[in-house]
Design an enzyme around this catalytic site. Sequence first.
Site, PDB file in Angstrom:
ATOM      1  N   VAL A   1      85.384  46.494 -23.189  1.00  0.00           N
ATOM      2  CA  VAL A   1      84.595  47.551 -23.812  1.00  0.00           C
ATOM      3  C   VAL A   1      85.036  47.839 -25.250  1.00  0.00           C
ATOM      4  O   VAL A   1      84.395  48.632 -25.946  1.00  0.00           O
ATOM      5  CB  VAL A   1      84.643  48.873 -23.004  1.00  0.00           C
ATOM      6  CG1 VAL A   1      84.069  48.671 -21.620  1.00  0.00           C
ATOM      7  CG2 VAL A   1      86.051  49.447 -22.941  1.00  0.00           C
ATOM      8  N   LYS A   2      86.121  47.210 -25.704  1.00  0.00           N
ATOM      9  CA  LYS A   2      86.584  47.438 -27.061  1.00  0.00           C
ATOM     10  C   LYS A   2      85.752  46.602 -28.040  1.00  0.00           C
ATOM     11  O   LYS A   2      84.896  45.790 -27.648  1.00  0.00           O
ATOM     12  CB  LYS A   2      88.063  47.088 -27.182  1.00  0.00           C
ATOM     13  CG  LYS A   2      88.979  47.890 -26.265  1.00  0.00           C
ATOM     14  CD  LYS A   2      88.875  49.380 -26.492  1.00  0.00           C
ATOM     15  CE  LYS A   2      90.014  50.171 -25.877  1.00  0.00           C
ATOM     16  NZ  LYS A   2      90.187  50.019 -24.440  1.00  0.00           N
ATOM     17  N   THR A   3      86.020  46.776 -29.350  1.00  0.00           N
ATOM     18  CA  THR A   3      85.174  46.141 -30.361  1.00  0.00           C
ATOM     19  C   THR A   3      85.233  44.625 -30.286  1.00  0.00           C
ATOM     20  O   THR A   3      84.219  43.949 -30.466  1.00  0.00           O
ATOM     21  CB  THR A   3      85.565  46.629 -31.763  1.00  0.00           C
ATOM     22  OG1 THR A   3      85.479  48.063 -31.777  1.00  0.00           O
ATOM     23  CG2 THR A   3      84.631  46.075 -32.825  1.00  0.00           C
TER      24      THR A   3
END
Length: 404
Positions: A195-197
């Site tokens: 879910v991180k960049t």
Amino acid sequence: MTGQSFLPYGRQDISEDDIAAVSAVLRGDFLTTGPMVDAFEAALANRVGAAHAVVCANGTAALHLALAALQLEADGRNCAIVPSITFVATANMARAVGLEVVFADTDPDTALITTDTLAVALERAKQAGLTPRVVLPVHFAGQSPDMDALAALAATEGCVIIDDAAHAIGTISAGGYPVGGSPYAVMTCFSFHPVKTIAMGEGGAVTTQDPALAEALRRLRGHGLTRDPSCFENTEDAFTDGAANPWYYEMPEIGFNYRATDFQCALGLSQMKRLDAFIARRTALIAEYDERLKTLSQHITLLPQQPAQTPAWHLAVALIDFAAAGISRAAVMAILRSHGVGSQVHYIPVHRQPYYARRWPDLTLPGADRYYQRCLSLPLYPTLTAEDMNRVCLALTTALRGQP
């Protein structure tokens, strides 16, 4: 929701190039530590302006390694200052190395630690007979706190700073430097969860300007082992005729198995090439949310942007006055889900978790509590389309009107 895909609050964006990069490793000679590890570390260090980057298994491992590398004595007095609005790992890893955790309040609108809340936490620590040794500012949702001011205050108390930048790969701070290349933090920790960049499946890293800390991080990442002959203590076993034995290693301290694989790093390296595009798309989506939420309801606003910095947004946090809207957060989330829209709460204040509440039973942090009462994370990821955005906003409007 018939015929429509579910919109989670966050998700990875995997391209054919990403898949090809991982496939190439799987067809090669290295699955675990290999050339992609070095390549990813070099790319990350270059991107954030750090002298060193040490990749590891996940963001929690990054925090654990960074705190362990400080070698602070677990004497029951040394403590870490941690903002209460964060994932539990920030506090838990301080406990894992034997530090007491003293929680700092946060700004009720930004969820960021401030100099005022840090000052109060430092004083609370001293009143409890504790010695503050490290401050762990959290760069929340992609935004940075006022690091210049925090660093100045921390220095007056003899504290070092370790940045928890799990949300902030690509963020440019108010000081004009990339998060991870800070002149103030001795180490900065990143996460590369899906879910991180950028995503590595699971993955994390620590960046630092200090070569001694980088060496300690690498040693701790691999069970605390060293193969450097200059570090060997047991010379009788280590050397034959003055030369280091080729099989020999030593463990001067206990470490962990926090290594990252070559295929994780291949994915991370491929994703790194797309970081600017990811940031640009997330920035555009945040701008659209900001405009649309202004007209959606008087009871909702978007997390305000901090001045003089360029955030790489990780979360789209709406602040909703649920009481004024006449509906609970749980009911809003249920209605959103019925329309195929995911949402999440980032985060439950850590000082309210039972483990920490037992340690600090009388602690109240009104800023963190006020933020928590209102926060709701909405979908934010590069592949979110205009049609998806329409669906999110329509579902949110319906929810705030209390309609099914």
